[in-house]
Design a protein around this motif. Structure first.
Motif, mmCIF file in Angstrom:
data_model
loop_
_atom_site.group_PDB
_atom_site.id
_atom_site.type_symbol
_atom_site.label_atom_id
_atom_site.label_comp_id
_atom_site.label_asym_id
_atom_site.label_seq_id
_atom_site.Cartn_x
_atom_site.Cartn_y
_atom_site.Cartn_z
ATOM 1 N N ALA A 152 33.548 -28.618 3.754
ATOM 2 C CA ALA A 152 32.890 -27.323 3.511
ATOM 3 C C ALA A 152 33.245 -26.316 4.606
ATOM 4 N N GLU B 151 36.525 -24.814 3.672
ATOM 5 C CA GLU B 151 36.318 -23.864 2.579
ATOM 6 C C GLU B 151 35.723 -22.553 3.096
ATOM 7 N N PRO C 167 41.658 -23.666 0.617
ATOM 8 C CA PRO C 167 41.335 -24.384 -0.617
ATOM 9 C C PRO C 167 41.216 -25.889 -0.357
ATOM 10 N N VAL C 168 40.168 -26.496 -0.925
ATOM 11 C CA VAL C 168 39.890 -27.916 -0.726
ATOM 12 C C VAL C 168 39.738 -28.595 -2.075
ATOM 13 N N HIS C 169 40.396 -29.738 -2.237
ATOM 14 C CA HIS C 169 40.225 -30.558 -3.437
ATOM 15 C C HIS C 169 39.542 -31.847 -3.034
#
Length: 198
Positions: free
Chosen positions: A19, A22, A27-29
Protein backbone atom coordinates in the motif's frame (compact mmCIF):
# COMPACT_ATOMS: atom_id res chain seq x y z
CA UNK A 1 10.03 -0.53 -16.86
CA UNK A 2 11.56 -2.24 -13.85
CA UNK A 3 9.65 -4.99 -12.06
CA UNK A 4 10.08 -5.30 -8.31
CA UNK A 5 9.01 -8.54 -6.62
CA UNK A 6 7.65 -7.93 -3.12
CA UNK A 7 7.56 -10.91 -0.80
CA UNK A 8 7.88 -11.97 2.81
CA UNK A 9 6.64 -14.65 5.16
CA UNK A 10 3.18 -14.48 6.71
CA UNK A 11 2.66 -11.56 9.10
CA UNK A 12 5.76 -9.66 7.98
CA UNK A 13 3.88 -6.59 6.69
CA UNK A 14 3.71 -7.28 2.96
CA UNK A 15 0.23 -5.85 2.34
CA UNK A 16 0.98 -2.70 4.33
CA UNK A 17 4.23 -2.22 2.41
CA UNK A 18 2.46 -2.76 -0.93
CA UNK A 19 0.00 0.00 0.00
CA UNK A 20 2.96 2.34 0.61
CA UNK A 21 4.17 1.79 -2.97
CA UNK A 22 0.65 2.47 -4.25
CA UNK A 23 0.51 5.68 -2.20
CA UNK A 24 3.58 6.86 -4.13
CA UNK A 25 1.86 6.15 -7.45
CA UNK A 26 3.60 2.86 -8.19
CA UNK A 27 1.27 0.26 -9.76
CA UNK A 28 1.01 -2.88 -7.61
CA UNK A 29 -0.38 -6.30 -8.53
CA UNK A 30 -1.31 -8.51 -5.57
CA UNK A 31 -1.38 -12.24 -6.25
CA UNK A 32 -3.60 -12.73 -3.18
CA UNK A 33 -6.12 -10.15 -4.42
CA UNK A 34 -6.09 -11.80 -7.85
CA UNK A 35 -6.92 -15.16 -6.26
CA UNK A 36 -9.84 -13.57 -4.35
CA UNK A 37 -11.21 -12.12 -7.60
CA UNK A 38 -10.76 -15.40 -9.44
CA UNK A 39 -12.45 -17.38 -6.67
CA UNK A 40 -15.51 -15.17 -7.19
CA UNK A 41 -15.26 -15.44 -10.97
CA UNK A 42 -13.45 -17.51 -13.59
CA UNK A 43 -11.84 -20.00 -11.21
CA UNK A 44 -15.01 -20.90 -9.29
CA UNK A 45 -16.50 -23.40 -11.79
CA UNK A 46 -13.07 -24.97 -12.36
CA UNK A 47 -12.51 -25.40 -8.62
CA UNK A 48 -16.03 -26.81 -8.14
CA UNK A 49 -15.46 -29.33 -10.93
CA UNK A 50 -12.31 -30.65 -9.20
CA UNK A 51 -13.47 -30.17 -5.59
CA UNK A 52 -17.28 -30.60 -5.57
CA UNK A 53 -19.11 -28.77 -2.79
CA UNK A 54 -16.48 -26.06 -2.27
CA UNK A 55 -18.35 -23.30 -4.11
CA UNK A 56 -21.28 -21.46 -2.51
CA UNK A 57 -23.40 -19.02 -4.53
CA UNK A 58 -20.78 -18.89 -7.26
CA UNK A 59 -17.89 -18.10 -4.91
CA UNK A 60 -15.22 -20.50 -3.66
CA UNK A 61 -15.63 -21.15 0.07
CA UNK A 62 -12.01 -20.84 1.14
CA UNK A 63 -12.55 -22.71 4.42
CA UNK A 64 -14.22 -25.63 2.65
CA UNK A 65 -11.51 -25.69 0.00
CA UNK A 66 -8.76 -25.43 2.61
CA UNK A 67 -10.07 -28.49 4.43
CA UNK A 68 -9.75 -30.44 1.16
CA UNK A 69 -6.23 -29.38 0.16
CA UNK A 70 -4.24 -28.56 3.32
CA UNK A 71 -1.88 -31.40 4.06
CA UNK A 72 -2.85 -33.11 0.78
CA UNK A 73 0.03 -32.51 -1.68
CA UNK A 74 -1.75 -34.06 -4.68
CA UNK A 75 -4.93 -32.05 -4.10
CA UNK A 76 -2.91 -28.87 -3.56
CA UNK A 77 -1.04 -29.49 -6.81
CA UNK A 78 -4.37 -29.87 -8.62
CA UNK A 79 -5.61 -26.57 -7.16
CA UNK A 80 -2.38 -24.80 -8.12
CA UNK A 81 -2.70 -26.16 -11.67
CA UNK A 82 -6.09 -24.43 -11.88
CA UNK A 83 -5.25 -21.14 -10.15
CA UNK A 84 -1.63 -20.35 -11.03
CA UNK A 85 -2.12 -19.96 -14.81
CA UNK A 86 -5.09 -17.64 -14.21
CA UNK A 87 -3.11 -15.51 -11.76
CA UNK A 88 -0.17 -15.41 -14.19
CA UNK A 89 -2.49 -14.20 -16.98
CA UNK A 90 -3.76 -11.38 -14.73
CA UNK A 91 -0.17 -10.50 -13.83
CA UNK A 92 0.81 -10.30 -17.50
CA UNK A 93 -2.17 -8.07 -18.31
CA UNK A 94 -1.26 -5.84 -15.35
CA UNK A 95 2.35 -5.46 -16.52
CA UNK A 96 1.24 -4.72 -20.09
CA UNK A 97 -1.07 -1.97 -18.80
CA UNK A 98 1.65 -0.52 -16.55
CA UNK A 99 4.06 -0.37 -19.50
CA UNK A 100 1.40 1.24 -21.69
CA UNK A 101 0.88 3.87 -18.97
CA UNK A 102 4.60 4.66 -19.02
CA UNK A 103 5.33 3.42 -15.50
CA UNK A 104 9.02 3.37 -14.60
CA UNK A 105 8.42 0.78 -11.88
CA UNK A 106 5.78 -1.86 -11.17
CA UNK A 107 5.46 -4.08 -8.11
CA UNK A 108 4.39 -7.73 -8.09
CA UNK A 109 3.26 -8.71 -4.59
CA UNK A 110 3.86 -12.48 -4.57
CA UNK A 111 3.61 -14.27 -1.18
CA UNK A 112 5.57 -17.38 -2.24
CA UNK A 113 7.91 -15.66 -4.70
CA UNK A 114 11.03 -17.73 -3.98
CA UNK A 115 9.09 -20.92 -3.28
CA UNK A 116 7.47 -20.79 -6.76
CA UNK A 117 10.46 -19.52 -8.75
CA UNK A 118 8.88 -16.09 -9.14
CA UNK A 119 12.23 -14.30 -8.87
CA UNK A 120 12.81 -15.26 -12.53
CA UNK A 121 9.94 -12.93 -13.53
CA UNK A 122 11.19 -9.83 -11.73
CA UNK A 123 14.25 -7.57 -11.95
CA UNK A 124 14.78 -7.06 -8.22
CA UNK A 125 13.36 -8.55 -5.02
CA UNK A 126 12.24 -6.79 -1.85
CA UNK A 127 11.71 -8.90 1.26
CA UNK A 128 9.79 -7.50 4.21
CA UNK A 129 10.68 -8.90 7.60
CA UNK A 130 10.04 -8.42 11.31
CA UNK A 131 11.25 -10.04 14.53
CA UNK A 132 9.69 -13.48 15.16
CA UNK A 133 7.75 -12.24 18.20
CA UNK A 134 6.21 -9.39 16.14
CA UNK A 135 5.34 -11.78 13.32
CA UNK A 136 3.77 -14.24 15.76
CA UNK A 137 1.63 -11.57 17.46
CA UNK A 138 0.40 -10.22 14.11
CA UNK A 139 -0.52 -13.63 12.73
CA UNK A 140 -2.20 -14.99 15.87
CA UNK A 141 -4.35 -11.84 16.02
CA UNK A 142 -5.97 -12.82 12.70
CA UNK A 143 -9.49 -14.26 12.85
CA UNK A 144 -9.53 -18.05 12.81
CA UNK A 145 -5.76 -18.38 13.18
CA UNK A 146 -4.43 -21.05 15.53
CA UNK A 147 -0.96 -22.08 16.68
CA UNK A 148 -1.23 -25.24 14.57
CA UNK A 149 -2.27 -23.32 11.44
CA UNK A 150 0.54 -20.82 11.95
CA UNK A 151 3.08 -23.61 12.37
CA UNK A 152 1.82 -25.30 9.20
CA UNK A 153 2.07 -22.10 7.18
CA UNK A 154 5.59 -21.40 8.43
CA UNK A 155 6.64 -24.95 7.54
CA UNK A 156 5.49 -24.40 3.94
CA UNK A 157 7.47 -21.16 3.55
CA UNK A 158 11.16 -20.62 2.99
CA UNK A 159 12.84 -19.49 6.24
CA UNK A 160 12.91 -15.72 6.68
CA UNK A 161 16.72 -15.64 6.97
CA UNK A 162 17.08 -17.36 3.60
CA UNK A 163 14.65 -14.94 1.96
CA UNK A 164 16.58 -11.98 3.34
CA UNK A 165 19.86 -13.45 2.09
CA UNK A 166 18.45 -13.74 -1.44
CA UNK A 167 16.82 -10.28 -1.54
CA UNK A 168 18.09 -7.14 -3.26
CA UNK A 169 16.30 -4.97 -0.69
CA UNK A 170 15.05 -5.69 2.84
CA UNK A 171 12.59 -3.60 4.84
CA UNK A 172 12.32 -4.20 8.59
CA UNK A 173 8.63 -3.56 9.28
CA UNK A 174 8.97 -3.97 13.03
CA UNK A 175 10.56 -0.49 13.22
CA UNK A 176 7.28 1.34 12.62
CA UNK A 177 5.30 2.72 9.69
CA UNK A 178 7.33 5.88 9.22
CA UNK A 179 10.59 3.96 8.90
CA UNK A 180 8.96 1.60 6.39
CA UNK A 181 7.60 4.53 4.37
CA UNK A 182 11.07 6.07 4.19
CA UNK A 183 12.53 2.76 3.05
CA UNK A 184 9.85 2.40 0.35
CA UNK A 185 10.46 5.96 -0.87
CA UNK A 186 14.20 5.27 -1.09
CA UNK A 187 13.58 2.13 -3.18
CA UNK A 188 11.21 3.99 -5.51
CA UNK A 189 13.82 6.73 -5.95
CA UNK A 190 16.53 4.15 -6.57
CA UNK A 191 14.60 2.07 -9.12
CA UNK A 192 12.68 4.88 -10.80
CA UNK A 193 15.58 7.28 -11.25
CA UNK A 194 16.24 6.38 -14.88
CA UNK A 195 12.71 7.25 -15.96
CA UNK A 196 12.89 9.07 -19.30
CA UNK A 197 11.74 12.66 -19.48
CA UNK A 198 8.34 13.02 -21.13
Amino acid sequence: MKILGLTGSIGMGKSTTAAMFEALGVPVHSADAAVHRLYAGRAAPLVEARFPGTVRDGVVDRAALGSRVLGQPAALADLEAIVHPLVRAEETAFLDAARADGAALAVLDIPLLFETGGEARVDTVLVVTAPPEVQRARVLARPGMTEAKFAGILASQMPDAEKRARADYVIYTGEGLDAARRAVAAIVADLGEDRPET
